[in-house]
Motif scaffolding. Structure first.
Motif, PDB file in Angstrom:
ATOM      1  N   TYR A 105     -27.949  38.689 -66.393  1.00  0.00           N
ATOM      2  CA  TYR A 105     -28.800  37.520 -65.657  1.00  0.00           C
ATOM      3  C   TYR A 105     -28.743  37.883 -64.056  1.00  0.00           C
ATOM      4  O   TYR A 105     -27.608  38.472 -63.636  1.00  0.00           O
ATOM      5  CB  TYR A 105     -28.021  36.443 -66.032  1.00  0.00           C
ATOM      6  N   ALA A 106     -29.658  37.778 -63.632  1.00  0.00           N
ATOM      7  CA  ALA A 106     -29.756  37.846 -62.108  1.00  0.00           C
ATOM      8  C   ALA A 106     -30.375  36.622 -61.353  1.00  0.00           C
ATOM      9  O   ALA A 106     -31.153  35.974 -61.936  1.00  0.00           O
ATOM     10  CB  ALA A 106     -30.642  39.353 -61.700  1.00  0.00           C
TER      11      ALA A 106
ATOM     12  N   ARG B 294     -29.363  47.801 -63.628  1.00  0.00           N
ATOM     13  CA  ARG B 294     -28.158  47.004 -63.906  1.00  0.00           C
ATOM     14  C   ARG B 294     -28.222  46.328 -65.179  1.00  0.00           C
ATOM     15  O   ARG B 294     -27.331  45.702 -65.799  1.00  0.00           O
ATOM     16  CB  ARG B 294     -27.981  45.925 -62.820  1.00  0.00           C
ATOM     17  N   GLY B 295     -29.383  46.409 -65.955  1.00  0.00           N
ATOM     18  CA  GLY B 295     -29.475  46.050 -67.358  1.00  0.00           C
ATOM     19  C   GLY B 295     -30.070  44.636 -67.372  1.00  0.00           C
ATOM     20  O   GLY B 295     -29.819  43.877 -68.401  1.00  0.00           O
ATOM     21  N   VAL B 296     -30.528  43.946 -66.302  1.00  0.00           N
ATOM     22  CA  VAL B 296     -30.781  42.584 -66.178  1.00  0.00           C
ATOM     23  C   VAL B 296     -32.133  42.430 -66.978  1.00  0.00           C
ATOM     24  O   VAL B 296     -33.197  42.984 -67.221  1.00  0.00           O
ATOM     25  CB  VAL B 296     -31.280  42.161 -64.761  1.00  0.00           C
ATOM     26  N   LYS B 297     -32.027  41.289 -68.089  1.00  0.00           N
ATOM     27  CA  LYS B 297     -33.112  40.742 -68.761  1.00  0.00           C
ATOM     28  C   LYS B 297     -33.565  39.525 -68.319  1.00  0.00           C
ATOM     29  O   LYS B 297     -34.954  39.237 -68.293  1.00  0.00           O
ATOM     30  CB  LYS B 297     -32.658  40.607 -70.210  1.00  0.00           C
ATOM     31  N   TRP B 298     -32.890  38.441 -67.693  1.00  0.00           N
ATOM     32  CA  TRP B 298     -33.478  37.467 -67.192  1.00  0.00           C
ATOM     33  C   TRP B 298     -33.253  37.171 -65.854  1.00  0.00           C
ATOM     34  O   TRP B 298     -31.977  37.455 -65.240  1.00  0.00           O
ATOM     35  CB  TRP B 298     -32.981  36.164 -68.017  1.00  0.00           C
ATOM     36  N   VAL B 299     -34.252  36.599 -65.105  1.00  0.00           N
ATOM     37  CA  VAL B 299     -34.139  36.399 -63.488  1.00  0.00           C
ATOM     38  C   VAL B 299     -34.347  34.968 -63.137  1.00  0.00           C
ATOM     39  O   VAL B 299     -35.546  34.548 -63.580  1.00  0.00           O
ATOM     40  CB  VAL B 299     -34.940  37.477 -63.041  1.00  0.00           C
ATOM     41  N   PHE B 300     -33.388  34.384 -62.479  1.00  0.00           N
ATOM     42  CA  PHE B 300     -33.731  33.224 -61.981  1.00  0.00           C
ATOM     43  C   PHE B 300     -34.539  33.310 -60.578  1.00  0.00           C
ATOM     44  O   PHE B 300     -34.051  33.978 -59.602  1.00  0.00           O
ATOM     45  CB  PHE B 300     -32.462  32.409 -61.872  1.00  0.00           C
ATOM     46  N   ILE B 301     -35.586  32.594 -60.140  1.00  0.00           N
ATOM     47  CA  ILE B 301     -35.982  32.566 -59.112  1.00  0.00           C
ATOM     48  C   ILE B 301     -36.081  31.051 -58.474  1.00  0.00           C
ATOM     49  O   ILE B 301     -36.707  30.298 -58.914  1.00  0.00           O
ATOM     50  CB  ILE B 301     -37.450  33.193 -58.793  1.00  0.00           C
TER      51      ILE B 301
ATOM     52  N   VAL C  84     -40.065  32.650 -75.253  1.00  0.00           N
ATOM     53  CA  VAL C  84     -41.011  32.606 -74.159  1.00  0.00           C
ATOM     54  C   VAL C  84     -40.606  33.464 -73.146  1.00  0.00           C
ATOM     55  O   VAL C  84     -39.479  33.906 -73.113  1.00  0.00           O
ATOM     56  CB  VAL C  84     -41.475  31.516 -73.656  1.00  0.00           C
ATOM     57  N   GLN C  85     -41.415  33.840 -72.361  1.00  0.00           N
ATOM     58  CA  GLN C  85     -41.055  34.893 -71.169  1.00  0.00           C
ATOM     59  C   GLN C  85     -40.763  34.133 -69.820  1.00  0.00           C
ATOM     60  O   GLN C  85     -40.240  34.767 -68.824  1.00  0.00           O
ATOM     61  CB  GLN C  85     -42.212  35.853 -70.816  1.00  0.00           C
ATOM     62  N   ILE C  86     -41.169  32.860 -69.948  1.00  0.00           N
ATOM     63  CA  ILE C  86     -41.083  31.969 -68.604  1.00  0.00           C
ATOM     64  C   ILE C  86     -40.435  30.846 -68.738  1.00  0.00           C
ATOM     65  O   ILE C  86     -40.893  30.141 -70.052  1.00  0.00           O
ATOM     66  CB  ILE C  86     -42.421  31.926 -67.478  1.00  0.00           C
ATOM     67  N   ALA C  87     -39.663  29.983 -67.786  1.00  0.00           N
ATOM     68  CA  ALA C  87     -39.199  28.740 -68.198  1.00  0.00           C
ATOM     69  C   ALA C  87     -38.971  28.055 -66.921  1.00  0.00           C
ATOM     70  O   ALA C  87     -38.978  28.766 -65.862  1.00  0.00           O
ATOM     71  CB  ALA C  87     -37.654  28.920 -68.983  1.00  0.00           C
TER      72      ALA C  87
ATOM     73  N   THR D 157     -38.542  36.560 -67.521  1.00  0.00           N
ATOM     74  CA  THR D 157     -37.895  37.892 -68.110  1.00  0.00           C
ATOM     75  C   THR D 157     -38.635  38.946 -67.319  1.00  0.00           C
ATOM     76  O   THR D 157     -39.005  38.779 -66.547  1.00  0.00           O
ATOM     77  CB  THR D 157     -38.479  38.207 -69.804  1.00  0.00           C
ATOM     78  N   ILE D 158     -37.513  40.006 -67.378  1.00  0.00           N
ATOM     79  CA  ILE D 158     -37.879  40.929 -66.436  1.00  0.00           C
ATOM     80  C   ILE D 158     -39.157  41.611 -66.682  1.00  0.00           C
ATOM     81  O   ILE D 158     -40.023  42.046 -65.853  1.00  0.00           O
ATOM     82  CB  ILE D 158     -36.726  42.277 -66.713  1.00  0.00           C
ATOM     83  N   GLU D 159     -39.473  41.770 -67.974  1.00  0.00           N
ATOM     84  CA  GLU D 159     -40.967  42.264 -68.426  1.00  0.00           C
ATOM     85  C   GLU D 159     -42.037  41.114 -67.617  1.00  0.00           C
ATOM     86  O   GLU D 159     -43.006  41.621 -67.194  1.00  0.00           O
ATOM     87  CB  GLU D 159     -41.301  41.916 -69.892  1.00  0.00           C
ATOM     88  N   ALA D 160     -41.735  40.030 -67.480  1.00  0.00           N
ATOM     89  CA  ALA D 160     -42.808  39.039 -67.137  1.00  0.00           C
ATOM     90  C   ALA D 160     -42.880  39.173 -65.488  1.00  0.00           C
ATOM     91  O   ALA D 160     -43.868  39.300 -65.000  1.00  0.00           O
ATOM     92  CB  ALA D 160     -42.086  37.559 -67.101  1.00  0.00           C
ATOM     93  N   ILE D 161     -41.687  39.570 -64.629  1.00  0.00           N
ATOM     94  CA  ILE D 161     -41.676  39.808 -63.388  1.00  0.00           C
ATOM     95  C   ILE D 161     -42.530  41.188 -63.207  1.00  0.00           C
ATOM     96  O   ILE D 161     -43.465  41.192 -62.301  1.00  0.00           O
ATOM     97  CB  ILE D 161     -40.425  40.170 -62.840  1.00  0.00           C
ATOM     98  N   GLU D 162     -42.160  42.245 -64.029  1.00  0.00           N
ATOM     99  CA  GLU D 162     -43.010  43.429 -63.991  1.00  0.00           C
ATOM    100  C   GLU D 162     -44.365  43.106 -64.058  1.00  0.00           C
ATOM    101  O   GLU D 162     -45.323  43.610 -63.277  1.00  0.00           O
ATOM    102  CB  GLU D 162     -42.603  44.280 -65.171  1.00  0.00           C
ATOM    103  N   LYS D 163     -44.908  42.412 -65.191  1.00  0.00           N
ATOM    104  CA  LYS D 163     -46.283  42.045 -65.212  1.00  0.00           C
ATOM    105  C   LYS D 163     -46.955  41.222 -63.864  1.00  0.00           C
ATOM    106  O   LYS D 163     -47.932  41.839 -63.479  1.00  0.00           O
ATOM    107  CB  LYS D 163     -46.407  41.104 -66.653  1.00  0.00           C
ATOM    108  N   VAL D 164     -46.187  40.265 -63.880  1.00  0.00           N
ATOM    109  CA  VAL D 164     -46.892  39.465 -62.465  1.00  0.00           C
ATOM    110  C   VAL D 164     -47.128  40.653 -61.392  1.00  0.00           C
ATOM    111  O   VAL D 164     -47.966  40.236 -60.452  1.00  0.00           O
ATOM    112  CB  VAL D 164     -46.070  38.203 -62.198  1.00  0.00           C
ATOM    113  N   SER D 165     -45.954  41.172 -61.206  1.00  0.00           N
ATOM    114  CA  SER D 165     -45.991  42.279 -59.903  1.00  0.00           C
ATOM    115  C   SER D 165     -47.042  43.052 -59.619  1.00  0.00           C
ATOM    116  O   SER D 165     -47.343  43.415 -58.761  1.00  0.00           O
ATOM    117  CB  SER D 165     -44.651  42.853 -59.792  1.00  0.00           C
ATOM    118  N   LYS D 166     -47.674  43.312 -60.778  1.00  0.00           N
ATOM    119  CA  LYS D 166     -49.221  44.191 -60.886  1.00  0.00           C
ATOM    120  C   LYS D 166     -50.113  43.279 -60.663  1.00  0.00           C
ATOM    121  O   LYS D 166     -51.466  43.880 -60.577  1.00  0.00           O
ATOM    122  CB  LYS D 166     -48.900  44.874 -62.128  1.00  0.00           C
ATOM    123  N   GLU D 167     -50.272  42.067 -60.774  1.00  0.00           N
ATOM    124  CA  GLU D 167     -51.474  41.134 -60.785  1.00  0.00           C
ATOM    125  C   GLU D 167     -51.811  40.409 -59.043  1.00  0.00           C
ATOM    126  O   GLU D 167     -50.691  40.063 -58.645  1.00  0.00           O
ATOM    127  CB  GLU D 167     -51.167  39.981 -61.763  1.00  0.00           C
ATOM    128  N   PRO D 168     -52.836  40.641 -58.764  1.00  0.00           N
ATOM    129  CA  PRO D 168     -52.978  39.873 -57.379  1.00  0.00           C
ATOM    130  C   PRO D 168     -53.099  38.544 -57.465  1.00  0.00           C
ATOM    131  O   PRO D 168     -54.135  37.897 -58.558  1.00  0.00           O
ATOM    132  CB  PRO D 168     -54.295  40.291 -57.006  1.00  0.00           C
TER     133      PRO D 168
END
Ligand code: UTP
Length: 413
Positions: free
Chosen positions: A96-97, A230-237, A261-264, A322-333
């Motif tokens: 968790y980060a 660091r092996g993070v799977k979930w990120v709080f923003i 789900v990937q976002i909460a 999730t880290i995958e969700a961040i990765e996905k959004v980071s590529k989308e304008p």
């Protein structure tokens, strides 16, 4: 055409002749620095963004539906324990980060310095906003026996002051290697006629590109790679300015895991049907935060079988990905919205103008525009008195005064 000639042409094409006039009073060195900066700006994009400010906001014919959520206050103990267990496992395993978005200008608060360096007058001695956040994380670290990596997003405007402040205060006791500071992207500020503002340092005035810029900035800065390492799977923003923000809510995390789900997001019920806040809904089958101005009045008042507002869950900048969700959004304008703010500049004679009224557009991407990229979201309804005490305005609603009252009331319980 030489370099200067090209620059002149370009500035004329994009209606920026005021900069040409300014060139005449700049030293050669100042002029070269400014030209170099302008060469790195996409003026075409800025003019496109300016044009969008002149267009009526188009309310699309969308299929708007209510979205499901769970109310934390109505959960049985057994249910809450089950979700907490799921969330705690992730946190304890170091997966968790936390990201704090601290790149905003904080114009409404009028504090001279990054917002996180604002001292809230609580319990006599007062506490800085960064200090309140650090305390919240340290408490979680103690509870779960770990050290959560804390990523702080700054802007070019406030990075130096933020770093100096945190250094001086020894990161409020947070483990230094677990504080990662990264800087977000930026766009020029323009006046109401589309003219780029030049600051008293004789350079284009830039503004951070909004809290939606977090995703691409995480990626470009290397922070995302650091999380993966660091092996993070979930990120709080979350934001920097809510003094009751719970950054490690294992019930919210557990709910997201259970729902697969990937976002909460944590929501707070609207104070009344017509409160001017964005609320969660589903449009065309995807989760979305809909602005109050886009929600038909009748829908705003609709209630469900339990007498609860169907569109009553407001977004309070308390999100999990999730880290995958961040990765996905980071590529989308993400699209940019315009905000009208007060910003100083120099006129054609080089004299600084400090406006009394809002005078300029800042372009910002919004974090919640990312939700539409997903099929579903887990929403946990929290409580205003436990989860939401923002410091936004200098006085009145959501001000240091209201935040102090809410903070002290919460901790005195
Ligand atoms: P706000 O939209 O309330 O903006 O930011 P602000 O900059 O704090 O204040 P005003 O509108 O100028 O008065 C909500 C959160 O998003 C962060 C802020 O720091 C705050 O935590 N934010 C906003 C960024 O990190 N970057 C941005 O470009 C904008």
């Amino acid at each position: 055409m030489d370099r200067m000639g090209q620059m002149e042409e370009m500035l004329k094409t994009y209606n920026q002749e005021h900069i040409l006039k300014l060139f005449q009073i700049l030293t050669e060195e100042e002029k070269m620095k400014l030209i170099e900066q302008i060469n790195n700006i996409d003026l075409h994009q800025i003019m496109e963004l300016y044009d969008t400010t002149k267009k009526e906001i188009e309310i699309k014919e969308n299929k708007i539906e209510e979205i499901s959520y769970e109310d934390k206050a109505k959960m049985t103990n057994g249910r809450k324990e089950k979700l907490d267990e799921l969330g705690e496992k992730i946190v304890k395993e170091g997966k968790y980060a936390v990201v704090t978005m601290a790149g905003g200008q904080g114009t409404r608060l009028e504090h001279p310095g990054p917002k996180g360096t604002f001292k809230l007058d609580i319990y006599g001695k007062g506490k800085y906003l960064f200090e309140i956040l650090a305390e919240n994380l340290k408490e979680a670290n103690k509870k779960y026996g770990i050290s959560i990596p804390w990523y702080i997003m700054t802007s070019n405007q406030n990075n130096k002051d933020t770093v100096e402040f945190l250094e001086k205060n020894n990161y409020f006791g947070y483990k230094r290697e677990d504080v990662i500071i990264f800087t977000q992207g930026e766009l020029p500020l323009i006046d109401m006629d589309g003219k780029i503002l030049i600051g008293k340092d004789k350079m284009v005035r830039m503004g951070s590109d909004g809290n939606g810029g977090t995703f691409s900035s995480l990626r470009k800065s290397g922070a995302l790679a650091n999380m993966k390492e660091r092996g993070v799977k979930w990120v709080f923003i979350g934001g920097v300015d809510n003094v009751l923000l719970k950054m490690v809510d294992t019930t919210l995390l557990g709910l997201a895991i259970e729902k697969n789900v990937q976002i909460a997001s944590k929501s707070i019920v609207k104070a009344n049907p017509h409160e001017k806040v964005g609320v969660f809904c589903k449009t065309n089958g995807h989760p979305k935060v809909i602005e109050y101005s886009e929600l038909p009045e009748k829908m705003a008042e609709e209630v469900d079988d339990n007498g609860e507002l169907k569109y009553g869950e407001s977004h309070v900048m308390c999100n999990l990905f999730t880290i995958e969700a961040i990765e996905k959004v980071s590529k989308e304008p993400l699209i940019y919205h315009s905000a009208i703010k007060k910003n100083s500049y120099i006129d054609e004679q080089g004299k600084e103008v400090i406006p009394q009224e809002k005078n300029s557009y800042k372009f910002e991407a919004f974090i919640f525009d990312a939700f539409e990229l997903f099929d579903d979201i887990a929403i946990l309804r929290g409580k205003r008195e436990e989860d939401f005490a923002p410091v936004k305005n200098k006085e009145g609603v959501d001000s240091p005064k209201t935040a102090k009252e809410l903070y002290e009331k919460f901790w005195n319980r």
